[in-house]
Design an enzyme around this catalytic site. Structure first.
Site, PDB file in Angstrom:
ATOM      1  N   LYS A  78       0.812  -1.224   0.000  1.00 33.41           N
ATOM      2  CA  LYS A  78       0.000   0.000   0.000  1.00 33.41           C
ATOM      3  C   LYS A  78       0.849   1.281   0.000  1.00 33.41           C
ATOM      4  CE  LYS A  78      -3.228  -2.825  -0.303  1.00 33.41           C
ATOM      5  NZ  LYS A  78      -3.809  -3.084  -1.632  1.00 33.41           N
ATOM      6  N   GLU A 131      -1.837   8.867   7.694  1.00 29.20           N
ATOM      7  CA  GLU A 131      -2.644   9.740   6.824  1.00 29.20           C
ATOM      8  C   GLU A 131      -3.578  10.595   7.657  1.00 29.20           C
ATOM      9  OE1 GLU A 131      -4.969   7.202   4.221  1.00 29.20           O
ATOM     10  OE2 GLU A 131      -3.374   7.154   2.721  1.00 29.20           O
ATOM     11  N   LYS A 132      -3.978  11.699   7.096  1.00 26.57           N
ATOM     12  CA  LYS A 132      -5.081  12.488   7.652  1.00 26.57           C
ATOM     13  C   LYS A 132      -6.312  11.576   7.667  1.00 26.57           C
ATOM     14  CE  LYS A 132      -7.474  16.382   8.384  1.00 26.57           C
ATOM     15  NZ  LYS A 132      -7.246  16.940   9.735  1.00 26.57           N
ATOM     16  N   ASN A 135      -7.146  -1.849  -6.789  1.00 24.85           N
ATOM     17  CA  ASN A 135      -7.377  -3.292  -6.909  1.00 24.85           C
ATOM     18  C   ASN A 135      -7.048  -3.718  -8.331  1.00 24.85           C
ATOM     19  OD1 ASN A 135      -8.413  -3.393  -4.261  1.00 24.85           O
ATOM     20  ND2 ASN A 135     -10.359  -2.638  -5.026  1.00 24.85           N
ATOM     21  N   ARG A 160      -7.892  -6.421 -10.065  1.00 23.94           N
ATOM     22  CA  ARG A 160      -8.746  -7.543 -10.475  1.00 23.94           C
ATOM     23  C   ARG A 160     -10.090  -7.012 -10.949  1.00 23.94           C
ATOM     24  NH1 ARG A 160      -9.435  -6.832  -4.899  1.00 23.94           N
ATOM     25  NH2 ARG A 160     -11.603  -6.344  -4.425  1.00 23.94           N
ATOM     26  N   GLY A 166      -9.142  -2.410   4.782  1.00 19.71           N
ATOM     27  CA  GLY A 166      -9.579  -2.119   6.145  1.00 19.71           C
ATOM     28  C   GLY A 166      -8.849  -2.906   7.224  1.00 19.71           C
TER      29      GLY A 166
HETATM   30  C1  MV4 Z   1      -9.423   5.819   5.448  1.00 20.50           C
HETATM   31  C2  MV4 Z   1     -10.545   6.348   6.138  1.00 20.50           C
HETATM   32  C3  MV4 Z   1     -10.468   7.654   6.560  1.00 20.50           C
HETATM   33  N1  MV4 Z   1      -9.364   8.389   6.319  1.00 20.50           N
HETATM   34  N2  MV4 Z   1      -8.338   6.594   5.253  1.00 20.50           N
HETATM   35  C4  MV4 Z   1     -11.014   1.354   5.034  1.00 20.50           C
HETATM   36  C5  MV4 Z   1     -10.735   0.365   3.989  1.00 20.50           C
HETATM   37  C6  MV4 Z   1      -9.490   0.778   3.359  1.00 20.50           C
HETATM   38  N3  MV4 Z   1      -9.568   0.536   1.958  1.00 20.50           N
HETATM   39  C7  MV4 Z   1      -9.361   2.228   3.660  1.00 20.50           C
HETATM   40  N4  MV4 Z   1     -10.330   2.520   4.664  1.00 20.50           N
HETATM   41  C8  MV4 Z   1     -10.462   3.751   5.179  1.00 20.50           C
HETATM   42  N5  MV4 Z   1      -9.402   4.566   4.987  1.00 20.50           N
HETATM   43  C9  MV4 Z   1      -8.328   7.848   5.674  1.00 20.50           C
HETATM   44  N6  MV4 Z   1      -7.232   8.592   5.463  1.00 20.50           N
HETATM   45  C10 MV4 Z   1     -11.639   5.523   6.323  1.00 20.50           C
HETATM   46  C11 MV4 Z   1     -11.615   4.211   5.852  1.00 20.50           C
HETATM   47  C12 MV4 Z   1     -12.813   3.442   6.063  1.00 20.50           C
HETATM   48  C13 MV4 Z   1     -13.608   3.044   4.978  1.00 20.50           C
HETATM   49  C14 MV4 Z   1     -13.240   3.298   3.666  1.00 20.50           C
HETATM   50  C15 MV4 Z   1     -14.028   2.885   2.606  1.00 20.50           C
HETATM   51  C16 MV4 Z   1     -15.214   2.211   2.870  1.00 20.50           C
HETATM   52  C17 MV4 Z   1     -15.590   1.950   4.143  1.00 20.50           C
HETATM   53  C18 MV4 Z   1     -14.804   2.348   5.218  1.00 20.50           C
HETATM   54  C19 MV4 Z   1     -15.196   2.090   6.523  1.00 20.50           C
HETATM   55  C20 MV4 Z   1     -14.420   2.475   7.566  1.00 20.50           C
HETATM   56  C21 MV4 Z   1     -13.221   3.161   7.340  1.00 20.50           C
END
Ligand code: MV4
Length: 447
Positions: A116, A200-201, A289, A291, A165
């Site tokens: 990542k 990250e923020k 992703n 795929r 996640g």
């Molecule tokens: C985040 C975020 C808030 N701020 N990054 C969760 C899955 C992963 N792909 C990245 N994720 C998140 N990254 C920052 N800087 C919140 C999430 C996140 C989330 C993202 C997409 C869909 C659902 C989510 C549920 C909880 C947290």
């Protein structure tokens, strides 16, 4: 074009790929575990090879058995579907070494996006907007504090080997930062054997918007618009739609254009999805992703393009069938994931389906490998089908979805259908007014 494709997957996606092969006149081989001998894709394939016992690691994840099945049957390409070996760089490399085409990107592109930190660095270099944060891994607490002070709290610590996640920790102030870093590092080390983390923020109320891209591997890239996948529970998507209710045509063309150019510059081959968080009109890259995704049918519905045909075509060296200007967006599509689960607790509910009746009519698509009398094995994920509804606009799509949900019958097991019947009647959903936390709050309120 390929003579024979081996499908290294199961369930609805194996059937989805099989359908594309049949349309293209390509012979099909499926591999399956002993638990899947009665599966629909096994019955419909030209040939099948049993590759092991029920646990995935002994069958669907067993690279050597799958390569052997290719050699025995003379398959010249492998479609990995999603999950299982679809993002396994070693699998892509091993197939290439055996002169078998992996229908997907190169092992090197899979490797970059699987790390990542490397993925984010690559995205940034290619001009994709990223979430403000550390430039690479953070190893020192002092460095983390300095970065957090610049970007502002709350911040999120993510594992480089994580994704989807897994291995994330939020720190709301400097007082929480050291513990969050320590916990994230040790959890990442234990779970992935790699304790590299980055910072990250933390965005507090974003939507999850992902852009469907394709590359031809030779410097051309296109985008097929976006999907809004904000409605999820514990990082499992539940409902996906295209286009996003939050974007206008200008924003779509802009972020799509940025992604298509990046894919072209990367020399990427095949289907990919570039995931963003979207908040206050800004896009922030989080992951890519490499795929085909579960939710690809909503994109197919609004573009009229078969993405699996496109994957096979590109992998066989035939190039992309479309230029960007040929890709137009028509109406609105919503996908509901029908899981064999309790609709409130999401506890898996395997067992025998005593009656299965799918809805039909204009604008309805059901992708499923199950049938009346089918016994869902307990070993795999609980997705048993997808309902994809298309309409000329979002209102028509929602009306049609409500009707389709009324027609859908799955008896003998619990499914997530009742949840969708609730959601279609909800005002926030009707207005497209939701973020990534909406569904979990809704489910908590109903307790
Ligand atoms: C985040 C975020 C808030 N701020 N990054 C969760 C899955 C992963 N792909 C990245 N994720 C998140 N990254 C920052 N800087 C919140 C999430 C996140 C989330 C993202 C997409 C869909 C659902 C989510 C549920 C909880 C947290």
């Amino acid at each position: 074009m390929f003579q024979k494709i081996l499908i290294a997957n199961r369930g609805e996606i194996a059937l989805r790929v099989l359908r594309a092969c049949k349309e293209l006149g390509i012979q099909t081989v499926v591999v399956h575990s002993t638990a899947d001998a009665d599966a629909m894709h096994v019955r419909l394939a030209d040939e099948s090879v049993c590759i092991g016992p029920p646990p995935s690691r002994d069958s669907y994840l067993n690279i050597h058995q799958i390569v052997a099945a290719c050699e025995i049957t003379g398959a010249d390409a492998v479609h990995p579907g999603y999950g299982f070996l679809s993002e396994n760089a070693k699998f892509a490399d091993i197939l290439a070494a055996h002169n078998i085409t992996f229908i997907g990107p190169t092992g090197d592109h899979i490797r970059i996006m699987g790390d990542k930190i490397e993925a984010k660095r690559t995205a940034k270099r290619l001009g994709i907007p990223v979430v403000p944060g550390s430039d690479g891994a953070v190893t020192e607490d002092k460095e983390a504090k300095r970065i957090a002070a610049v970007i502002g709290y709350p911040v999120i610590i993510k594992a480089s080997a994580g994704g989807g996640g897994r291995g994330m920790k939020v720190a709301s102030s400097e007082a929480d930062l050291e513990v969050a870093l320590q916990t994230a590092r040790s959890e990442a080390g234990a779970a992935f054997g790699d304790d590299a983390v980055y910072i990250e923020k933390y965005l507090q109320k974003p939507r999850h918007i992902e852009v469907q891209v394709f590359g031809d591997g030779a410097g051309r890239g296109v985008h097929f618009g976006e999907r809004d996948c904000s409605l999820q529970r514990r990082h499992q998507k539940v409902w996906e739609e295209a286009p996003s209710p939050a974007l206008n045509a200008e924003e779509r063309a802009h972020i799509g254009g940025v992604c298509a150019r990046a894919i072209a510059d990367l020399g990427y081959s095949g289907a990919g999805t570039i995931e963003f968080l979207y908040e206050d009109g800004e896009f922030y890259f989080i992951e890519m992703n490499t795929r085909l995704q579960v939710e690809h049918p909503v994109t197919e519905a609004i573009t009229g393009i078969d993405l699996v045909h496109e994957q096979i075509r590109v992998a066989s060296g035939g190039g992309l069938s479309v230029r960007q200007e040929d890709i137009r967006f028509h109406g609105h599509a919503i996908e509901c994931r029908i899981n064999a689960e309790d609709p409130r607790t999401f506890t898996p509910s395997p067992g025998t389906i005593t009656h299965f009746h799918t809805p039909g009519g204009l604008g309805i698509r059901v992708d499923s490998g199950v049938y009346s009398g089918y016994k869902i094995p307990p070993y795999y994920d609980s997705l048993i089908g997808k309902l994809i509804v298309h309409g000329r606009n979002r209102v028509e799509c929602m009306m049609r979805l409500r009707r389709a949900l009324d027609e859908f019958v799955v008896d003998g097991i619990k499914t997530t259908l009742p949840l969708f019947r609730d959601l279609v009647g909800n005002a926030d959903i009707a207005n497209g007014d939701y973020d990534i936390h909406w569904l979990e709050k809704y489910l908590a309120e109903g307790e």
